[in-house]
Write a protein that holds these residues in place. Structure first.
Motif, PDB file in Angstrom:
ATOM      1  N   GLY A 140       0.810  -1.211   0.000  1.00  0.00           N
ATOM      2  CA  GLY A 140       0.000   0.000   0.000  1.00  0.00           C
ATOM      3  C   GLY A 140       0.843   1.260   0.000  1.00  0.00           C
ATOM      4  N   ARG A 141       0.215   2.362  -0.416  1.00  0.00           N
ATOM      5  CA  ARG A 141       0.831   3.680  -0.329  1.00  0.00           C
ATOM      6  C   ARG A 141      -0.187   4.626   0.305  1.00  0.00           C
ATOM      7  NH1 ARG A 141       2.676   6.543  -5.725  1.00  0.00           N
ATOM      8  NH2 ARG A 141       0.532   7.314  -5.773  1.00  0.00           N
ATOM      9  N   PHE A 142       0.277   5.407   1.299  1.00  0.00           N
ATOM     10  CA  PHE A 142      -0.627   6.250   2.072  1.00  0.00           C
ATOM     11  C   PHE A 142      -0.102   7.688   2.080  1.00  0.00           C
ATOM     12  CE2 PHE A 142      -0.467   1.951   3.723  1.00  0.00           C
ATOM     13  CZ  PHE A 142      -1.798   1.568   3.720  1.00  0.00           C
ATOM     14  N   GLU A 143      -0.966   8.633   1.792  1.00  0.00           N
ATOM     15  CA  GLU A 143      -0.619  10.047   1.807  1.00  0.00           C
ATOM     16  C   GLU A 143      -1.686  10.819   2.576  1.00  0.00           C
ATOM     17  OE1 GLU A 143       0.689  11.851  -1.896  1.00  0.00           O
ATOM     18  OE2 GLU A 143       0.733   9.853  -2.821  1.00  0.00           O
ATOM     19  N   GLY A 144      -1.254  11.892   3.243  1.00  0.00           N
ATOM     20  CA  GLY A 144      -2.198  12.723   3.969  1.00  0.00           C
ATOM     21  C   GLY A 144      -1.713  14.149   4.059  1.00  0.00           C
ATOM     22  N   SER A 145      -2.646  15.081   4.120  1.00  0.00           N
ATOM     23  CA  SER A 145      -2.297  16.496   4.245  1.00  0.00           C
ATOM     24  C   SER A 145      -3.435  17.236   4.930  1.00  0.00           C
ATOM     25  CB  SER A 145      -2.019  17.113   2.866  1.00  0.00           C
ATOM     26  OG  SER A 145      -3.180  17.057   2.055  1.00  0.00           O
ATOM     27  N   GLY A 146      -3.132  18.449   5.399  1.00  0.00           N
ATOM     28  CA  GLY A 146      -4.151  19.283   6.039  1.00  0.00           C
ATOM     29  C   GLY A 146      -3.920  19.435   7.530  1.00  0.00           C
ATOM     30  N   GLY A 147      -4.986  19.711   8.258  1.00  0.00           N
ATOM     31  CA  GLY A 147      -4.871  19.886   9.697  1.00  0.00           C
ATOM     32  C   GLY A 147      -6.001  20.724  10.258  1.00  0.00           C
ATOM     33  N   VAL A 148      -5.898  20.992  11.552  1.00  0.00           N
ATOM     34  CA  VAL A 148      -6.885  21.795  12.275  1.00  0.00           C
ATOM     35  C   VAL A 148      -6.231  23.098  12.702  1.00  0.00           C
ATOM     36  CG1 VAL A 148      -8.416  21.909  14.288  1.00  0.00           C
ATOM     37  CG2 VAL A 148      -8.088  19.734  13.089  1.00  0.00           C
ATOM     38  N   ASN A 149      -6.895  24.226  12.452  1.00  0.00           N
ATOM     39  CA  ASN A 149      -6.415  25.540  12.860  1.00  0.00           C
ATOM     40  C   ASN A 149      -7.305  26.100  13.962  1.00  0.00           C
ATOM     41  OD1 ASN A 149      -4.300  26.127  10.598  1.00  0.00           O
ATOM     42  ND2 ASN A 149      -6.121  25.398   9.521  1.00  0.00           N
ATOM     43  N   LYS A 150      -6.798  27.119  14.640  1.00  0.00           N
ATOM     44  CA  LYS A 150      -7.547  27.711  15.744  1.00  0.00           C
ATOM     45  C   LYS A 150      -7.486  29.228  15.669  1.00  0.00           C
ATOM     46  CE  LYS A 150      -6.011  27.773  20.084  1.00  0.00           C
ATOM     47  NZ  LYS A 150      -5.695  27.329  21.473  1.00  0.00           N
ATOM     48  N   ALA A 151      -8.658  29.871  15.659  1.00  0.00           N
ATOM     49  CA  ALA A 151      -8.761  31.317  15.815  1.00  0.00           C
ATOM     50  C   ALA A 151      -9.321  31.581  17.211  1.00  0.00           C
ATOM     51  CB  ALA A 151      -9.675  31.906  14.748  1.00  0.00           C
ATOM     52  N   TYR A 152      -8.731  32.524  17.933  1.00  0.00           N
ATOM     53  CA  TYR A 152      -9.149  32.710  19.322  1.00  0.00           C
ATOM     54  C   TYR A 152      -9.382  34.177  19.652  1.00  0.00           C
ATOM     55  CZ  TYR A 152      -4.775  34.767  20.967  1.00  0.00           C
ATOM     56  OH  TYR A 152      -3.725  35.630  21.172  1.00  0.00           O
ATOM     57  N   LEU A 153     -10.211  34.393  20.671  1.00  0.00           N
ATOM     58  CA  LEU A 153     -10.427  35.694  21.289  1.00  0.00           C
ATOM     59  C   LEU A 153     -10.331  35.489  22.791  1.00  0.00           C
ATOM     60  CD1 LEU A 153     -11.245  38.696  21.136  1.00  0.00           C
ATOM     61  CD2 LEU A 153     -13.640  37.947  21.261  1.00  0.00           C
ATOM     62  N   ALA A 154      -9.429  36.218  23.438  1.00  0.00           N
ATOM     63  CA  ALA A 154      -9.160  35.998  24.858  1.00  0.00           C
ATOM     64  C   ALA A 154      -9.291  37.296  25.645  1.00  0.00           C
ATOM     65  CB  ALA A 154      -7.761  35.412  25.058  1.00  0.00           C
ATOM     66  N   ALA A 155      -9.608  37.147  26.934  1.00  0.00           N
ATOM     67  CA  ALA A 155      -9.675  38.284  27.847  1.00  0.00           C
ATOM     68  C   ALA A 155      -9.051  37.876  29.172  1.00  0.00           C
ATOM     69  CB  ALA A 155     -11.121  38.732  28.061  1.00  0.00           C
ATOM     70  N   GLY A 156      -8.283  38.793  29.763  1.00  0.00           N
ATOM     71  CA  GLY A 156      -7.692  38.565  31.077  1.00  0.00           C
ATOM     72  C   GLY A 156      -7.993  39.748  31.983  1.00  0.00           C
ATOM     73  N   TYR A 157      -8.316  39.459  33.234  1.00  0.00           N
ATOM     74  CA  TYR A 157      -8.674  40.522  34.179  1.00  0.00           C
ATOM     75  C   TYR A 157      -7.807  40.407  35.431  1.00  0.00           C
ATOM     76  CZ  TYR A 157     -11.501  43.745  36.934  1.00  0.00           C
ATOM     77  OH  TYR A 157     -11.924  44.806  37.691  1.00  0.00           O
ATOM     78  N   GLN A 158      -7.185  41.520  35.802  1.00  0.00           N
ATOM     79  CA  GLN A 158      -6.339  41.563  36.990  1.00  0.00           C
ATOM     80  C   GLN A 158      -7.202  41.904  38.196  1.00  0.00           C
ATOM     81  OE1 GLN A 158      -3.048  44.292  36.734  1.00  0.00           O
ATOM     82  NE2 GLN A 158      -1.902  43.245  38.338  1.00  0.00           N
ATOM     83  N   ILE A 159      -7.539  40.893  38.976  1.00  0.00           N
ATOM     84  CA  ILE A 159      -8.421  41.083  40.121  1.00  0.00           C
ATOM     85  C   ILE A 159      -7.708  41.842  41.233  1.00  0.00           C
ATOM     86  CG2 ILE A 159      -9.759  39.876  41.892  1.00  0.00           C
ATOM     87  CD1 ILE A 159     -10.244  37.678  39.850  1.00  0.00           C
ATOM     88  N   THR A 160      -6.474  41.433  41.529  1.00  0.00           N
ATOM     89  CA  THR A 160      -5.614  42.149  42.475  1.00  0.00           C
ATOM     90  C   THR A 160      -4.238  42.284  41.835  1.00  0.00           C
ATOM     91  OG1 THR A 160      -4.745  40.186  43.614  1.00  0.00           O
ATOM     92  CG2 THR A 160      -6.874  41.031  44.375  1.00  0.00           C
TER      93      THR A 160
END
Length: 420
Positions: A140-160
């Motif tokens: 057999g011969r096996f080939e693969g390509s591609g993948g999973v990407n991630k777009a993000y939106l983040a928030a951080g809050y300084q409590i103290t």
């Protein structure tokens, strides 16, 4: 100037980040591919630790670190990977060039925001017979390509002053294409069996973070961090085509006939939950040393379109240790005293088991942060040497060298201007 640079990089690299093939590893054949994002170049040069955060760099691994950000930051990083693949009988070399991430951090008082784009996993392999005319029936011969990407939106809050919390909402998307050919005969014009799968994936996930620091004696600071990402159920629509093909005199696919089956179905694919805890100690703007322990619930992973009795998944673990040293951050006479010197190492049990052999990974890293401009911007360069896999049971061992480069550009936005 930063605004113009930001728009330029976003325009040039966003599409490339979505479409790139960032792996040359045969182990990307399994599960959802090779997990790609391990943090910024600053993180990776320190073994991948996520516990450290400061006011001028983005730490994309822990959204709580945004609570410490004081300057608007734009960062973009890329990777050149050189790999040597070895078995008991043969060896081969490969290389990939990828854009690792592009992100922006926006401090707005105690609340800070960040958004960006990066690859989550990558598939890129080609294995099996090289010449269809010398291959035997059943090869057999096996080939693969591609993948999973991630777009993000983040928030951080300084409590103290010492404690901050963060939330990262991310959208995972991508496409994986696989192609498998089996030799069914040895006649010159023989037709052979072929199965092609194209899987489109999408899903929304979150990442929760916390960061706590405490002042100790002798101007030392203790830092602890925690992040948790629940599992993500991806919507995966798979298009499968089974047909017969033949090769031309150059060994290339020349024709297709007798489409045996062509269908579409929804698959159940799950991204694993992830928990990271870390701790470190250091002196502000001088040195830091920290450790991270990460666990991933990869035991629930499965292969996308096939079953393999010789493969299983178990929970993965990663240990990372690293830190940095700055001789004198405010030196006016010696540039190299203001350079940040980083080092670290990591050890991972990837959770992949093939033929009862654990596929483990080890890496040792070094890097520098080179100051540029007047607002604490810098160019970061990192090197990592590592290994993955084993030659036991006729498997593949990978030796790799990573060259990581990033720009971390700072500016001051949302500043109240005073008029005398």
């Amino acid at each position: 100037m930063l605004k113009h640079i930001l728009l330029l990089f976003v325009a040039l690299f966003s599409i490339k980040a979505i479409a790139q093939e960032g792996s040359a590893s045969p182990y990307s054949f399994y599960g959802i591919g090779e997990l790609k994002f391990r943090g910024t170049v600053e993180n990776k040069s320190m073994g991948g630790i996520s516990v450290y955060a400061d006011s001028i760099h983005l730490n994309i691994l822990n959204p709580a670190s945004l609570g410490k950000l004081k300057l608007t930051n734009f960062t973009i990083g890329g990777n050149q990977k050189f790999t040597t693949l070895k078995t008991n009988d043969d060896s081969a070399k490969g290389s990939t060039t990828t854009l690792d991430y592009i992100a922006v951090g926006l401090p707005m008082g105690k609340l800070s925001m960040s958004f960006g784009l990066m690859p989550y996993s990558s598939v890129g392999y080609k294995t099996g017979f090289k010449n269809p005319f010398t291959a035997e029936v059943g090869d057999g011969r096996f080939e693969g390509s591609g993948g999973v990407n991630k777009a993000y939106l983040a928030a951080g809050y300084q409590i103290t002053d010492n404690f901050s919390l963060g939330l990262d909402v991310n959208y995972n998307f991508g496409k994986v294409t696989t192609d498998a050919i089996e030799i069914t005969g040895t006649e010159p014009d023989q037709y052979h069996s072929r199965e092609t799968n194209e899987t489109k994936l999408s899903g929304v996930g979150i990442n929760l973070g916390a960061l706590y620091s405490a002042k100790l004696k002798n101007n030392l600071e203790l830092v602890t961090g925690l992040t948790y990402s629940p599992k993500v159920n991806l919507s995966a629509e798979n298009f499968r085509r089974i047909s017969s093909i033949r090769f031309n005199s150059n060994g290339l696919v020349a024709g297709e006939r007798d489409v045996i089956e062509s269908d579409a179905k929804i698959l159940d694919i799950e991204l694993p939950s992830k928990l990271t805890i870390g701790a470190g100690i250091g002196k502000s703007k001088n040195w830091f040393a920290g450790i991270d322990l990460t666990t991933l619930s990869t035991s629930k992973l499965n292969n996308r379109t096939f079953n393999n009795d010789e493969t299983e998944f178990k929970n993965a673990t990663k240990f990372a240790f690293g830190g940095f040293y700055i001789p004198k951050y405010n030196s006016l006479t010696n540039y190299f005293s203001r350079v940040t010197y980083r080092t670290g190492f990591r050890y991972e049990n990837t959770g992949l088991v093939i033929k009862n052999e654990d596929i483990n990974e080890f890496g040792i890293s070094f890097g520098v942060g080179l100051p540029v401009g007047r607002k604490f911007s810098n160019v970061n360069i990192g090197f990592e040497y590592g290994t993955r896999g084993t030659t036991n049971s006729n498997l593949v061992k990978e030796n790799f060298v990573n060259l990581n480069v990033s720009l971390s550009l700072n500016d001051r936005w949302f500043q109240k201007r005073k008029i005398d």
